[in-house]
Motif scaffolding. Sequence first.
Motif, PDB file in Angstrom:
ATOM      1  N   TRP A  52       0.832  -1.210   0.000  1.00  0.00           N
ATOM      2  CA  TRP A  52       0.000   0.000   0.000  1.00  0.00           C
ATOM      3  C   TRP A  52       0.867   1.259   0.000  1.00  0.00           C
ATOM      4  N   ILE A 158      -4.240   6.536   3.513  1.00  0.00           N
ATOM      5  CA  ILE A 158      -4.492   5.249   4.167  1.00  0.00           C
ATOM      6  C   ILE A 158      -5.250   5.545   5.455  1.00  0.00           C
ATOM      7  N   GLY A 230      -7.685  -0.021  -2.195  1.00  0.00           N
ATOM      8  CA  GLY A 230      -7.387  -1.118  -1.281  1.00  0.00           C
ATOM      9  C   GLY A 230      -8.373  -1.132  -0.126  1.00  0.00           C
ATOM     10  N   ARG A 253      -7.294   2.112   1.304  1.00  0.00           N
ATOM     11  CA  ARG A 253      -6.234   2.858   0.610  1.00  0.00           C
ATOM     12  C   ARG A 253      -6.900   3.628  -0.517  1.00  0.00           C
TER      13      ARG A 253
END
Length: 259
Positions: A52, A158, A230, A253
């Motif tokens: 990530w 994130i 993500g 993400r």
Amino acid sequence: MDITRHNSKAWDKKVERGSNYTKPVSSEIIEQSKLGQWEITVTKEKAVPRNWFPESIDGLHILCLASGGGQQGPILAAAGADVTVLGISMKQLEQDEMVAKREGLNLKTVHGDMSDLSMFEENYFDMVIHPVSNLFVNEIRPVWNEVSRVLRDKGILIAGFANPLLWIFDDEQERKGILDVKYSVPSSTLDHLSEEKIEEYINANETIEYAHTLEDQVQGQIDAGFVITGFYEDDFGGTRIIDNYIKTFIATRAVKVKM
């Protein structure tokens, strides 16, 4: 009442009480991070996948948003990033400052509210790391909008946040091992208390929390200009009965994309 000020004091108290979310990382973890062997969490148990992140974060400008406590920020700084940690609790930020001084890290702290990042320039940060913390603000879409503003194009967000299902059960019944659906979402800690109980809760310096909808959590990011790339779920590590039935934390993400 000023919720931000109250939660700031409540988190200061958590530091004094030694909450796990306020304990800074060890020198051993920092040494491993300097060698490239690092990981962080933005939920409770599961580490963020290394893919990530860019292959190297050396020199990247990273904002650890509402992330004080001497955990994510020092690790990323030890891995080579130029880290800024923003939070509402001075004592939490002091944990980051302590680790930075102890280990000689390039890390700055800013005392502020996650909903107002006006102290930062537009398009400045390469990444924003936002562990589970937006449950402490009433409105989360302003948070996503501010993150989008300070991130550069193709910048990475994130974020960790709670599944709203966590808040629909009666807390006292859950402690007895019973999942009793009682509350609606969105809501706040104070919505379910009598005036007398509210006063007791506030005087006890407990944090005031907000149950947000998944639409505000996920679509809110998309509306702010992000593409979700993500996703994973996490839990309390088996310490709560709800872990037997569903994961109650989510990490995403997202990449800022100019439309």
